[in-house]
Scaffold this motif. Sequence first.
Motif, PDB file in Angstrom:
ATOM      1  N   GLY A   1       0.849  -1.067   0.325  1.00 43.23           N
ATOM      2  CA  GLY A   1       0.037  -0.034  -0.425  1.00 43.23           C
ATOM      3  C   GLY A   1       0.550   1.465  -0.139  1.00 43.23           C
ATOM      4  N   PRO A   2       0.193   2.120   0.714  1.00 40.37           N
ATOM      5  CA  PRO A   2       1.007   3.418   0.657  1.00 40.37           C
ATOM      6  C   PRO A   2       2.342   3.567   1.885  1.00 40.37           C
ATOM      7  N   GLY A   3       3.083   2.197   2.678  1.00 43.23           N
ATOM      8  CA  GLY A   3       4.499   2.097   2.447  1.00 43.23           C
ATOM      9  C   GLY A   3       4.670   2.339   4.465  1.00 43.23           C
ATOM     10  N   LEU A   4       3.258   3.222   4.597  1.00 41.41           N
ATOM     11  CA  LEU A   4       3.320   2.913   6.414  1.00 41.41           C
ATOM     12  C   LEU A   4       4.470   1.999   7.271  1.00 41.41           C
ATOM     13  N   PHE A   5       4.045   0.835   6.763  1.00 40.52           N
ATOM     14  CA  PHE A   5       3.995  -0.246   7.351  1.00 40.52           C
ATOM     15  C   PHE A   5       5.840  -0.251   7.526  1.00 40.52           C
ATOM     16  N   ALA A   6       6.296  -0.173   6.239  1.00 44.26           N
ATOM     17  CA  ALA A   6       7.195  -0.830   5.497  1.00 44.26           C
ATOM     18  C   ALA A   6       7.877   0.470   6.319  1.00 44.26           C
ATOM     19  N   ALA A   7       7.767   1.687   6.179  1.00 44.39           N
ATOM     20  CA  ALA A   7       8.442   2.698   7.125  1.00 44.39           C
ATOM     21  C   ALA A   7       9.052   2.007   7.964  1.00 44.39           C
ATOM     22  N   ALA A   8       7.905   1.980   8.761  1.00 45.17           N
ATOM     23  CA  ALA A   8       7.958   1.925  10.816  1.00 45.17           C
ATOM     24  C   ALA A   8       9.176   0.583  10.935  1.00 45.17           C
ATOM     25  N   MET A   9       8.937  -0.671   9.705  1.00 44.82           N
ATOM     26  CA  MET A   9       9.530  -1.504  10.330  1.00 44.82           C
ATOM     27  C   MET A   9      11.142  -0.644   9.292  1.00 44.82           C
ATOM     28  N   GLU A  10      11.368  -0.204   8.969  1.00 44.52           N
ATOM     29  CA  GLU A  10      12.769   0.016   8.370  1.00 44.52           C
ATOM     30  C   GLU A  10      12.899   0.700   9.735  1.00 44.52           C
TER      31      GLU A  10
ATOM     32  N   GLY B   1      15.078  -0.670  12.414  1.00 46.49           N
ATOM     33  CA  GLY B   1      16.326  -1.283  11.718  1.00 46.49           C
ATOM     34  C   GLY B   1      16.095  -2.393  10.946  1.00 46.49           C
ATOM     35  N   LEU B   2      15.257  -3.080  10.401  1.00 44.26           N
ATOM     36  CA  LEU B   2      15.176  -3.829   9.425  1.00 44.26           C
ATOM     37  C   LEU B   2      15.317  -3.798   7.916  1.00 44.26           C
ATOM     38  N   THR B   3      15.520  -4.842   7.419  1.00 43.31           N
ATOM     39  CA  THR B   3      15.742  -4.486   6.137  1.00 43.31           C
ATOM     40  C   THR B   3      14.258  -4.889   5.104  1.00 43.31           C
ATOM     41  N   VAL B   4      13.301  -3.850   4.050  1.00 47.19           N
ATOM     42  CA  VAL B   4      12.297  -4.475   3.941  1.00 47.19           C
ATOM     43  C   VAL B   4      12.297  -4.464   2.359  1.00 47.19           C
ATOM     44  N   ASP B   5      11.547  -4.901   1.490  1.00 44.54           N
ATOM     45  CA  ASP B   5      11.436  -5.254   0.248  1.00 44.54           C
ATOM     46  C   ASP B   5      10.315  -4.669   0.716  1.00 44.54           C
ATOM     47  N   ALA B   6       9.418  -3.968  -0.625  1.00 41.74           N
ATOM     48  CA  ALA B   6       8.477  -3.551  -0.693  1.00 41.74           C
ATOM     49  C   ALA B   6       7.617  -2.820  -2.158  1.00 41.74           C
ATOM     50  N   THR B   7       6.568  -4.295  -2.102  1.00 45.23           N
ATOM     51  CA  THR B   7       5.801  -4.300  -2.944  1.00 45.23           C
ATOM     52  C   THR B   7       4.441  -4.177  -3.270  1.00 45.23           C
TER      53      THR B   7
END
Length: 197
Positions: free
Chosen positions: A50-59, A62-68
């Motif tokens: 989606g808009p990447g809000l969870f990916a940003a929170a995980m980043e 300190g996590l490395t996130v692939d977002a699709t």
Amino acid sequence: MSSDPRTIQIYDERAGEYASVTADHIETPLLQAFIAALPSDAHVLDLGCGPGLFAAAMEAKGLTVDATDASEQMVALANQQPGVSARQASFADLDAREHYDGVWANFSLLHAPRADMPGHLARIHSALKPGGQFHMTVKTGTGEARDRLGRFYTYYQPCEMRALLEDAGFTVTKITPGRDKGLDGSLSDWISVASHA
């Protein structure tokens, strides 16, 4: 992440609105529990970001996130989030093998037809390292239908979702029920399922 053109079009047209509606859902105990179950340097796939809000929170943790995501506009929004690098892809494009420590699929796989779910879960299981964590959230109910905006949904009962995950090789550790108002303005019941490969 849906391959349904109408659903993708709606997300393209209403990406900003969706981001606003879901912004207050980011600080959820479900995300905190998912992160806590991962190694500190985990590599995670946000499947249907989606808009990447969870990916940003995980980043930010300190996590490395692939977002699709299948929606071009959602990917564009996600790429505006700090630390997020998102790309356009569908569920069927996932071909990684034992690559991720965790897969986060929050309100994304529910847009896939029921007949496609076993294949999607098999690909996710293959993409996870042994013992890798998997989070998914789907709406509860029966059948398949479009909401008042025209988005395609498949609805599941908890026992059905558990069986599908176990058939794909996952061990289900927790099922959490919830209820929220979505983009179409209606209250929907859902379950979040935590499992591991």
